[in-house]
Write a protein that holds these residues in place. Sequence first.
Motif, PDB file in Angstrom:
ATOM      1  N   HIS A 159       0.894  -1.309  -0.166  1.00 53.61           N
ATOM      2  CA  HIS A 159       0.024   0.157   0.009  1.00 53.61           C
ATOM      3  C   HIS A 159       0.712   1.098   0.206  1.00 53.61           C
ATOM      4  O   HIS A 159       1.969   1.213   0.528  1.00 53.61           O
ATOM      5  N   SER A 160       0.370   2.354  -0.657  1.00 52.80           N
ATOM      6  CA  SER A 160       0.859   3.475  -0.636  1.00 52.80           C
ATOM      7  C   SER A 160       0.542   4.176   0.635  1.00 52.80           C
ATOM      8  O   SER A 160      -0.486   3.924   1.170  1.00 52.80           O
ATOM      9  N   GLN A 161       1.092   5.432   1.034  1.00 53.32           N
ATOM     10  CA  GLN A 161       0.607   6.252   2.191  1.00 53.32           C
ATOM     11  C   GLN A 161      -0.570   7.027   1.673  1.00 53.32           C
ATOM     12  O   GLN A 161      -1.361   7.825   2.585  1.00 53.32           O
ATOM     13  N   GLY A 162      -1.228   6.894   0.321  1.00 53.02           N
ATOM     14  CA  GLY A 162      -2.461   7.448   0.130  1.00 53.02           C
ATOM     15  C   GLY A 162      -3.415   6.744   0.585  1.00 53.02           C
ATOM     16  O   GLY A 162      -4.730   7.196   0.447  1.00 53.02           O
ATOM     17  N   VAL A 163      -3.520   5.786   1.341  1.00 51.19           N
ATOM     18  CA  VAL A 163      -4.786   4.876   2.059  1.00 51.19           C
ATOM     19  C   VAL A 163      -4.896   5.618   3.291  1.00 51.19           C
ATOM     20  O   VAL A 163      -5.925   5.418   3.903  1.00 51.19           O
ATOM     21  N   PHE A 164      -4.243   6.346   3.998  1.00 50.58           N
ATOM     22  CA  PHE A 164      -4.480   7.150   5.232  1.00 50.58           C
ATOM     23  C   PHE A 164      -4.851   8.567   5.084  1.00 50.58           C
ATOM     24  O   PHE A 164      -4.483   9.197   3.927  1.00 50.58           O
ATOM     25  N   THR A 165      -5.220   8.853   6.116  1.00 51.01           N
ATOM     26  CA  THR A 165      -5.701  10.415   6.414  1.00 51.01           C
ATOM     27  C   THR A 165      -5.078  10.861   7.688  1.00 51.01           C
ATOM     28  O   THR A 165      -5.073   9.871   8.638  1.00 51.01           O
ATOM     29  N   ASN A 166      -4.949  12.032   8.124  1.00 46.10           N
ATOM     30  CA  ASN A 166      -4.592  12.452   9.271  1.00 46.10           C
ATOM     31  C   ASN A 166      -3.475  11.713  10.036  1.00 46.10           C
ATOM     32  O   ASN A 166      -3.488  11.340  10.966  1.00 46.10           O
ATOM     33  N   SER A 167      -2.188  11.741   9.361  1.00 46.47           N
ATOM     34  CA  SER A 167      -1.052  11.102   9.497  1.00 46.47           C
ATOM     35  C   SER A 167      -0.011  11.837  10.611  1.00 46.47           C
ATOM     36  O   SER A 167       1.084  11.311  10.938  1.00 46.47           O
ATOM     37  N   TYR A 168      -0.574  13.171  11.015  1.00 41.91           N
ATOM     38  CA  TYR A 168       0.388  13.795  11.959  1.00 41.91           C
ATOM     39  C   TYR A 168      -0.442  14.270  13.120  1.00 41.91           C
ATOM     40  O   TYR A 168      -1.407  14.792  12.811  1.00 41.91           O
ATOM     41  N   LEU A 234       5.349   9.578  23.059  1.00 43.03           N
ATOM     42  CA  LEU A 234       6.410   9.196  22.272  1.00 43.03           C
ATOM     43  C   LEU A 234       7.137  10.095  21.784  1.00 43.03           C
ATOM     44  O   LEU A 234       6.301  11.009  21.087  1.00 43.03           O
ATOM     45  N   HIS A 235       8.368   9.908  21.449  1.00 43.27           N
ATOM     46  CA  HIS A 235       9.391  10.887  20.784  1.00 43.27           C
ATOM     47  C   HIS A 235       9.818  10.210  19.539  1.00 43.27           C
ATOM     48  O   HIS A 235      10.182   9.164  19.545  1.00 43.27           O
ATOM     49  N   TYR A 236      10.006  11.034  18.216  1.00 44.63           N
ATOM     50  CA  TYR A 236      10.171  10.287  16.995  1.00 44.63           C
ATOM     51  C   TYR A 236      11.644  11.312  16.617  1.00 44.63           C
ATOM     52  O   TYR A 236      11.504  12.448  16.359  1.00 44.63           O
ATOM     53  N   ASP A 237      12.676  10.584  16.459  1.00 49.15           N
ATOM     54  CA  ASP A 237      13.871  11.270  15.937  1.00 49.15           C
ATOM     55  C   ASP A 237      14.103  11.150  14.560  1.00 49.15           C
ATOM     56  O   ASP A 237      15.142  11.584  13.895  1.00 49.15           O
ATOM     57  N   ASN A 238      13.237  10.238  13.774  1.00 48.37           N
ATOM     58  CA  ASN A 238      13.396  10.266  12.375  1.00 48.37           C
ATOM     59  C   ASN A 238      11.915  10.102  11.718  1.00 48.37           C
ATOM     60  O   ASN A 238      11.127   9.499  12.206  1.00 48.37           O
ATOM     61  N   LEU A 239      11.713  10.396  10.377  1.00 49.57           N
ATOM     62  CA  LEU A 239      10.462  10.484   9.716  1.00 49.57           C
ATOM     63  C   LEU A 239       9.874   9.139   9.448  1.00 49.57           C
ATOM     64  O   LEU A 239       8.662   8.836   9.456  1.00 49.57           O
ATOM     65  N   LEU A 240      11.003   8.201   8.737  1.00 51.56           N
ATOM     66  CA  LEU A 240      10.445   6.778   8.572  1.00 51.56           C
ATOM     67  C   LEU A 240       9.671   6.027   9.798  1.00 51.56           C
ATOM     68  O   LEU A 240       8.739   5.438   9.615  1.00 51.56           O
ATOM     69  N   ASP A 241      10.257   6.224  11.101  1.00 47.39           N
ATOM     70  CA  ASP A 241       9.715   5.471  11.992  1.00 47.39           C
ATOM     71  C   ASP A 241       8.319   6.317  12.289  1.00 47.39           C
ATOM     72  O   ASP A 241       7.219   5.561  12.631  1.00 47.39           O
ATOM     73  N   ALA A 242       7.977   7.340  12.257  1.00 48.61           N
ATOM     74  CA  ALA A 242       6.755   8.146  12.488  1.00 48.61           C
ATOM     75  C   ALA A 242       5.850   7.656  11.137  1.00 48.61           C
ATOM     76  O   ALA A 242       4.603   7.331  11.527  1.00 48.61           O
TER      77      ALA A 242
END
Length: 390
Positions: A159-168, A234-242
């Motif tokens: 799946h692409s990230q196009g399946v999501f909404t409100n991801s932040y 939770l803290h995120y230090d990189n975008l991929l993990d988020a």
Amino acid sequence: MRILRFLLLVFSLGLNAVMATAFTGTYGINYGRIADNIPSPDKVVRLLKAAKIKNVRIYDADHSVLNAFKGTGLELVIGLPNGYVKEMSANADHALTWVKDNVKAFLPETHIVGIAVGNEVLGGSDYDLAVALLDAVKNIYNATKKLGIDDRVQISTAHSQGVFTNSYPPSACIFKEGVAQLMKPLLEFFSQIGSPFCLNAYPFLAYTYNSDKIDINYALFQPTEGIYDEKTDLHYDNLLDAQIDAAYAALEDAGFKKMEVIITETGWASHGDQSEPAATPSNARTYHYNLRKRLAKRKGTPMRPKSVLKAYIFALFNENSKGGAGSEKYYGLFKADGSISYDIGFPGLKSSYASSSRVSFQDLGAGKWFGSHSLVLAISAPILVLLFGL
């Protein structure tokens, strides 16, 4: 006697679960072939072995590739292209024939461990294709079951990230309303057969389209303040993990908290259009070098710390025949001639040829992982070559 039968059943189910896992280790690569100038499949096998990359994905079931992988020990996920999805959805006999001709016929010599049914179907513009996906997945799975290979060939779809909404922030992520009604029955089936949620995640694209909001160091695994998710603390230090934890949040919201997320595509382009200024060799090298270090740690994400992250890199080669943005042609870790696009510790194919007097390719074919160039590096600088032996 009943206890013995129960134990045998549990043991059998445990074996099947292990055998049906398509991704061993943590590091894999996508072998895309939309190009007219890349090395032949047999040379690609040599390159993969020299680089010690065992997990490989292709986007079709090309027989020249399947034959080249025979007896190599490399683990291959093949693809059922989107153009076949409607046909396989409508006709179970066609699905059986496809699996018989493109999977069963090559086992066990070619280690085919998975079938990806379509790519980025849900969330796309073709609604009829999206509706057909579930039945195509079921028919392909039932074909593997009928042929007796369902315990070693895992069925999935990316799946692409196009399946999501409100991801932040990540905890706020849910599936889009138009996607959710098709996604839930698909997830229910994958949950039944033990398949993961496969996600194509690109910090490069997120940064390219939101460079005013995203710190590039956050996208490149470089030191940064990161972000803080107040809901989960939770803290995120990189975008991929988020991005991965956003997928976990959406799955949990949909009722599938235990499903594993695997990254089936991620990468950073080394060149691009003027509108893609972050597509540079330096940034690409930084992303891929740091990603290898991240995967080598064999750790999870903040939301799922015990679930070891697995990722297939996109892609093996630059592909000169791809359309779209300029960056599409420059995701390769290797150039078309087999030389490295930038140095993250892999030996290039041309380098191996140049030093072939040290170790023959016959040795590689016999199962020795080091190509001649990597052997020279191993002697002179073992840390560079062996640090990421995944």
